[in-house]
Design a protein around this motif. Structure first.
Motif, mmCIF file in Angstrom:
data_model
loop_
_atom_site.group_PDB
_atom_site.id
_atom_site.type_symbol
_atom_site.label_atom_id
_atom_site.label_comp_id
_atom_site.label_asym_id
_atom_site.label_seq_id
_atom_site.Cartn_x
_atom_site.Cartn_y
_atom_site.Cartn_z
ATOM 1 N N LYS A 70 92.831 -42.773 13.575
ATOM 2 C CA LYS A 70 92.108 -43.893 12.955
ATOM 3 C C LYS A 70 91.161 -43.367 11.881
ATOM 4 C CE LYS A 70 91.886 -47.199 16.762
ATOM 5 N NZ LYS A 70 91.709 -46.425 17.997
ATOM 6 N N ARG A 71 90.564 -42.209 12.168
ATOM 7 C CA ARG A 71 89.593 -41.691 11.204
ATOM 8 C C ARG A 71 89.490 -40.166 11.310
ATOM 9 N NH1 ARG A 71 84.055 -42.826 14.310
ATOM 10 N NH2 ARG A 71 84.962 -42.616 16.358
ATOM 11 N N ALA A 74 93.911 -39.993 3.454
ATOM 12 C CA ALA A 74 93.240 -41.224 2.999
ATOM 13 C C ALA A 74 94.263 -42.189 2.400
ATOM 14 C CB ALA A 74 92.156 -40.888 1.980
ATOM 15 N N ILE A 130 93.855 -43.759 6.442
ATOM 16 C CA ILE A 130 92.930 -43.174 7.425
ATOM 17 C C ILE A 130 91.546 -43.055 6.763
ATOM 18 C CG2 ILE A 130 92.456 -41.160 8.893
ATOM 19 C CD1 ILE A 130 95.555 -40.626 8.809
ATOM 20 N N ARG A 131 90.527 -43.580 7.448
ATOM 21 C CA ARG A 131 89.157 -43.500 6.921
ATOM 22 C C ARG A 131 88.676 -42.055 6.986
ATOM 23 N NH1 ARG A 131 84.624 -47.314 7.229
ATOM 24 N NH2 ARG A 131 83.385 -46.137 8.709
ATOM 25 N N VAL A 132 88.190 -41.529 5.897
ATOM 26 C CA VAL A 132 87.665 -40.159 5.903
ATOM 27 C C VAL A 132 86.147 -40.221 5.764
ATOM 28 C CG1 VAL A 132 87.690 -37.925 4.745
ATOM 29 C CG2 VAL A 132 89.803 -39.245 4.906
ATOM 30 N N ILE A 133 85.463 -39.649 6.738
ATOM 31 C CA ILE A 133 84.000 -39.707 6.766
ATOM 32 C C ILE A 133 83.467 -38.285 6.625
ATOM 33 C CG2 ILE A 133 82.046 -40.237 8.299
ATOM 34 C CD1 ILE A 133 84.073 -42.283 9.642
ATOM 35 N N ASP A 161 80.296 -44.470 15.411
ATOM 36 C CA ASP A 161 80.361 -45.513 14.383
ATOM 37 C C ASP A 161 79.001 -46.120 14.073
ATOM 38 O OD1 ASP A 161 82.625 -45.938 12.950
ATOM 39 O OD2 ASP A 161 83.671 -46.941 14.609
ATOM 40 N N VAL A 208 81.878 -42.079 2.774
ATOM 41 C CA VAL A 208 83.130 -42.604 3.343
ATOM 42 C C VAL A 208 84.145 -42.683 2.212
ATOM 43 C CG1 VAL A 208 84.233 -44.579 4.471
ATOM 44 C CG2 VAL A 208 81.899 -43.941 5.085
ATOM 45 N N GLU A 255 87.737 -44.191 1.197
ATOM 46 C CA GLU A 255 88.755 -45.145 1.625
ATOM 47 C C GLU A 255 89.822 -45.286 0.553
ATOM 48 O OE1 GLU A 255 86.787 -48.055 4.958
ATOM 49 O OE2 GLU A 255 86.072 -48.166 2.898
#
Ligand code: IP8
Length: 256
Positions: free
Chosen positions: A155-156, A218, A222-225, A241, A248, A250
């Motif tokens: 998910k991330r 990405a 997939i969210r990249v933080i 979260d 972030v 996106e």
């Protein structure tokens, strides 16, 4: 971050312990951890030009030394995770991956997937691996992260670095550098040339290499933080979260 970059083979044990405690407190399920080489892998890999592939016999011992250095760093990380009650298990990348021209070409994922299914926390790392074309190569933790996240449909991705995320220029040399809280892939592509390399010993191209590797993940949504893992609680907050200081990335709007 988990090593002292100025001194070869020197771990940053307080940072390793603090991060293990943050990960333990966050208590998230389906977690895969990947760490880099820092002052364990990079100086030796550079000394023997492992990233250029096999050129002559004198590099052989350097390949072994790089592998061994990474095993040592990984042991410290996994020891600390276990001390914090995390069911961490090393998955040695070089034993399940072969690259082709430095890119992951073959990866045996089944043991990793089975570990996750059972609730273990697999721990991988940037490693010196065998390569079908050039003999051997350096597989960065970032390439691993991106590839694993895609294969495992993550998910991330949370990336811990030692500055407050991405900046409009290099914050270590430019006092006018502005932090970027949110960036889309098209915007990231436009500013790629501004992401400079601050870590000269890094055989996998530091921050720029990191960003380039994360783009394919990405792209898949997939969210990249990106968080400053050097500051306490950022990794915990990102895992939970909660609001954190960082960037972030996106995918952004698809152009139709
Ligand atoms: O620090 C490279 O991994 P990275 C690991 O994630 C070695 O770029 C062995 C230099």
């Amino acid at each position: 971050m988990i090593t002292n970059k100025e001194k070869a083979m020197t771990p940053n044990l307080p940072a390793i312990g603090r991060l293990a405690s943050e990960i333990s407190r966050a208590n998230v399920s389906s977690l895969v951890l990947v760490h880099g080489g820092g002052s364990f892998g990079h100086p030796i890999a550079k000394q023997y030009s492992i990233e250029d592939g096999y050129k002559d016999q004198s590099q052989m011992i350097g390949f072994s030394k790089t592998r061994q250095a990474m095993t040592k760093l990984n042991k410290l990380v996994v020891d600390s995770l276990i001390q914090h009650n995390i069911p961490a298990v090393t998955v040695q990348p070089s034993s399940c991956t072969i690259t082709k021209q430095g890119r992951i070409n073959l990866m045996e994922e089944k043991p990793l997937k089975k570990l996750l299914e059972m609730g273990f926390v697999p721990v991988l790392y940037g490693d010196a691996v065998l390569d079908s074309d050039i003999g051997f190569a350096i597989l960065s933790g970032d390439q691993l992260v991106s590839s694993l996240a895609t294969r495992l449909e993550a998910k991330r991705i949370i990336v811990g670095i030692d500055v407050d995320g991405l900046y409009t220029s290099d914050p270590k040399t430019d006092p006018k550098a502005q932090p970027i809280k949110h960036i889309t892939l098209p915007e990231l592509r436009k500013m790629q040339h501004k992401i400079t390399d601050v870590r000269v010993t890094d055989v996998t191209r530091g921050m720029l290499g990191k960003m380039l590797e994360l783009i394919p993940a990405a792209e898949k949504g997939i969210r990249v933080i990106i968080v400053n893992a050097a500051k306490p609680n950022n990794v915990y907050k990102a895992l939970k979260d909660e609001m954190f200081v960082g960037t972030v990335i996106e995918r952004g709007e698809a152009v139709v």
